[in-house]
Design a protein around this motif. Sequence first.
Motif, PDB file in Angstrom:
ATOM      1  N   GLY A 284      26.012  38.376  48.318  1.00  0.00           N
ATOM      2  CA  GLY A 284      26.804  39.548  47.934  1.00  0.00           C
ATOM      3  C   GLY A 284      27.638  39.183  46.715  1.00  0.00           C
ATOM      4  O   GLY A 284      28.855  39.131  46.765  1.00  0.00           O
TER       5      GLY A 284
ATOM      6  N   TYR B 293      33.741  44.309  43.586  1.00  0.00           N
ATOM      7  CA  TYR B 293      34.489  45.272  42.766  1.00  0.00           C
ATOM      8  C   TYR B 293      33.745  46.599  42.635  1.00  0.00           C
ATOM      9  O   TYR B 293      34.299  47.577  42.167  1.00  0.00           O
TER      10      TYR B 293
ATOM     11  N   GLY C 237      37.097  41.369  42.039  1.00  0.00           N
ATOM     12  CA  GLY C 237      37.176  42.236  43.207  1.00  0.00           C
ATOM     13  C   GLY C 237      38.101  41.612  44.237  1.00  0.00           C
ATOM     14  O   GLY C 237      38.955  40.797  43.899  1.00  0.00           O
TER      15      GLY C 237
ATOM     16  N   MET D 184      37.063  40.002  47.242  1.00  0.00           N
ATOM     17  CA  MET D 184      36.448  39.101  48.222  1.00  0.00           C
ATOM     18  C   MET D 184      37.274  37.835  48.475  1.00  0.00           C
ATOM     19  O   MET D 184      37.505  37.453  49.632  1.00  0.00           O
TER      20      MET D 184
ATOM     21  N   ALA E 258      31.479  33.403  40.917  1.00  0.00           N
ATOM     22  CA  ALA E 258      31.378  34.199  39.690  1.00  0.00           C
ATOM     23  C   ALA E 258      30.156  33.859  38.847  1.00  0.00           C
ATOM     24  O   ALA E 258      29.625  34.700  38.137  1.00  0.00           O
TER      25      ALA E 258
HETATM   26  C1  GLA Z   1      34.888  35.958  41.532  1.00  0.00           C
HETATM   27  C2  GLA Z   1      35.773  37.158  41.849  1.00  0.00           C
HETATM   28  C3  GLA Z   1      35.291  37.870  43.091  1.00  0.00           C
HETATM   29  C4  GLA Z   1      33.808  38.192  43.009  1.00  0.00           C
HETATM   30  C5  GLA Z   1      33.018  36.953  42.627  1.00  0.00           C
HETATM   31  C6  GLA Z   1      31.559  37.239  42.407  1.00  0.00           C
HETATM   32  O1  GLA Z   1      35.032  34.980  42.491  1.00  0.00           O
HETATM   33  O2  GLA Z   1      37.105  36.743  42.046  1.00  0.00           O
HETATM   34  O3  GLA Z   1      36.051  39.026  43.305  1.00  0.00           O
HETATM   35  O4  GLA Z   1      33.576  39.263  42.140  1.00  0.00           O
HETATM   36  O5  GLA Z   1      33.533  36.357  41.439  1.00  0.00           O
HETATM   37  O6  GLA Z   1      30.956  37.685  43.570  1.00  0.00           O
END
Ligand code: GLA
Length: 451
Positions: free
Chosen positions: A31, A36, A169, A171, A389
């Motif tokens: 995922g 986001y 986002g 998570m 990320a």
């Molecule tokens: C970073 C962001 C998360 C998410 C991941 C990719 O860790 O902080 O919110 O978007 O990248 O899944």
Amino acid sequence: MTDKIIEEFFNVYKKEPAFSVHVPGRVNLIGEHIDYNGFPVLPISIPHSITVAGSPRDDRTIHIRNCDPRFPAASFEMSDSIPHSRHGHWVNYVKAAAQSLSSILTFPGNGADLLVEGSIPNSAGLSSSSALVIASALSILAAGKHSMDPIELAELMAKGEHYVGTQGGGMDQAICLLGKENYAVKIDFFPLRQQYVSFPKEYSMVVAHSLIRAAKTENALVHYNRRPAECRLAAAIINAVLKPEKPITRLGDLRKTDGWDAKMENPDDFVDSIFTRESYTMGDVAGLTGETADQITHKYLLMRDGTPMPVPREGFLIRQRALHVFTEANRVHKSCIALQDNDTGTFGSLMNASHESCDNNYGLSTPELNKLVSIMRSHGAAGARLTGAGFGGCAVALVKDSDIRAIMQGVKDRYYNDYIRNEHPEIDETGSTDDVLFAVKPSAGATVRYF
Ligand code: GLA
């Protein structure tokens, strides 16, 4: 809390700590980059963690130090408008937490003396940054003997972390707080909610750092922010083409529209029916949405400091981004079912497919991550993919406990002792691999202790 941090706290602040907080890092199982967009994700929290020892102050000053000398000491005043430190400075994550808490904490004081110790490799895709944000928030709350509902805190900090400039986002902040031993957590957003999914017994996640640093607030910032921006453009085009009763603000809002589940039985067809170009210019987007280039820039393409995001040379890859988001959301859904059925074969294949989509559609992978993933798969992993990320950082593999040693040996021989040495002689990889190659199982979420 380790003896080292207690001793060090005393050395630095000449008093005993009054509390400590402990916040885990995370591995996202599947995922990626869909939080986001408002689609659920499936991370685990891991034993690598950040510990903060602290004690309250009578004023509104936060003093913060790190046991690791690479991170210089800093101090600032609690306020709802805290000036940024230089770009990439670690204290900006602490300030992010402090500023968003300042806007809701009304009691006087709130200052604290804090000392940080961490074992989460940074710029590795294991959420060391959000763990620091959450650890700072819990410390500031603990200094005021205050507590907050974890869901509320996670939501506040997800928004608060935008202070550092990354349009992430929710998570990472959520899993830090909601993680549970032996369980993956299906996290859904807007509003934030969670569901625990058991992690297969006798399996672990092997984590291998590619040794390519992906600092989300430095080199990877523009690459990261480009993705949410392209997804906002995708939502705008969907509004223009489908004209839903209520315009969507993010792709996940489509879940509430009629016939969505049927459309998601074949996401490729749905995406092809809307996005007919391989790449979009500003003019293409304007032609579809009926907005001017200026309006598009202001609505969808601004960075935190108000400057417009650069238009990528190859144009906006909106079709590919949407395809990744919808297919990845499907994979998360199927992964939860597979894990509930203890079907590691299916889950492993979904991880593999996720990596391919992260690479081909979302442009998150690197040659190093692809190499790691292929080594892990060829040494018997049930599935392997990048995590977090992207643009560097770690690859992770689902591995039977009895196969961990063989896979780690394969990665050592073929990646650290061979590939990296040949391809990146500038990277010094003479030390032990313990910090960059390890196996983890889901661990508990954040805790606060008062002494
Ligand atoms: C970073 C962001 C998360 C998410 C991941 C990719 O860790 O902080 O919110 O978007 O990248 O899944």
